[in-house]
Design a protein around this motif. Structure first.
Motif: not given
Length: 251
Positions: A108-117
């Motif tokens: 979840i953290m990697m997916k969020t970081y990939t999309t949002n950052v």
């Protein structure tokens, strides 16, 4: 309004409303690119119906998590623009899985970081030649969203100073948006010599699929405010964190 603008995550929520209000404004962009992951999917029906009524709206396929997709779309846009540059890039696409410490996972953290950052950085990088072209062609000496600008849609939940100790969940979302704010600061510094303005904007707590039904702010009101803020941005605002009313937010 700018001659050419692009909004990511344009098939729903704030992205779709940004396209609507930009597209039907008094001075709409000559080229308004609505980027979304699945233009032919059912989720893009409202966007497609709107684009049928406004010839300046051009739907482009862009998966912001896919570097090849980003580059292909950037090349496609440049072909459409020809000798014109891209004046305004709004990095709007984002995700929020919410959750407390027990619910968070590395995935979840990697997916969020990939999309949002990572995605806003890579989209900006791919479109930088077009943004620089717009800045060079402009007869404006000052910074503005009509000349060349990168706007990152952030969140007040990224602010460490305004952190609400009673509601400290949504780890991945908060962390990613705080990182996005640093992206804004870095871009503002690096792109200043090229005449490109960069800012982070908090749209408010908006009643969308992400914001939920309890949100007090309608997307129409939020976007109306955002566009007013963008219209009056200047060099002094580059690198700042602002809300949809134009108020400066603390990091």
């Amino acid at each position: 309004m700018p001659i050419a603008a692009l909004v990511t995550g344009a098939s729903r929520g704030l992205g779709l409303e940004l396209i609507r209000q930009l597209g039907r404004g008094e001075r709409p962009p000559r080229y308004l690119f609505a980027a979304c992951r699945e233009p032919e999917g059912a989720g893009a029906t409202e966007l497609k119906n709107f684009a049928k009524c406004y010839s300046n709206v051009k739907i482009v396929k862009m998966d912001v998590d896919d570097l090849n997709s980003i580059q292909e779309t950037a090349e496609q846009i440049q072909k459409v623009l020809k000798d014109n540059g891209l004046n305004l890039l709004i990095n709007n696409a984002g995700i929020n899985f919410g959750g407390d410490l027990n619910g968070i996972t590395p995935e979840i953290m990697m997916k969020t970081y990939t999309t949002n950052v990572i995605a806003p950085v890579m989209v900006t990088k791919a479109l930088l030649p077009s943004l620089m072209q717009a800045a060079q062609q402009s007869d404006q000496h000052s910074f503005s969203s009509e000349k060349a600008a990168v706007i990152n849609i952030s969140s007040i939940m990224a602010s460490m100073e305004m952190f609400n100790i009673q509601n400290g969940k949504a780890y991945s979302y908060r962390i990613s948006k705080a990182a996005l704010n640093m992206v804004t600061k870095c871009l503002a510094s690096e792109l200043k010599p090229h005449g490109i303005l960069c800012a982070s904007v908090h749209p408010g707590w908006v009643k969308t699929d992400m914001g939920g039904e309890k949100a007090p702010l309608l997307k129409e009101e939020s976007v109306q405010g955002i566009l007013k803020v963008l219209a009056r941005l200047s060099e002094q605002d580059s690198g700042l964190f602002l809300d949809w009313r134009g108020q400066r937010l603390p990091w």
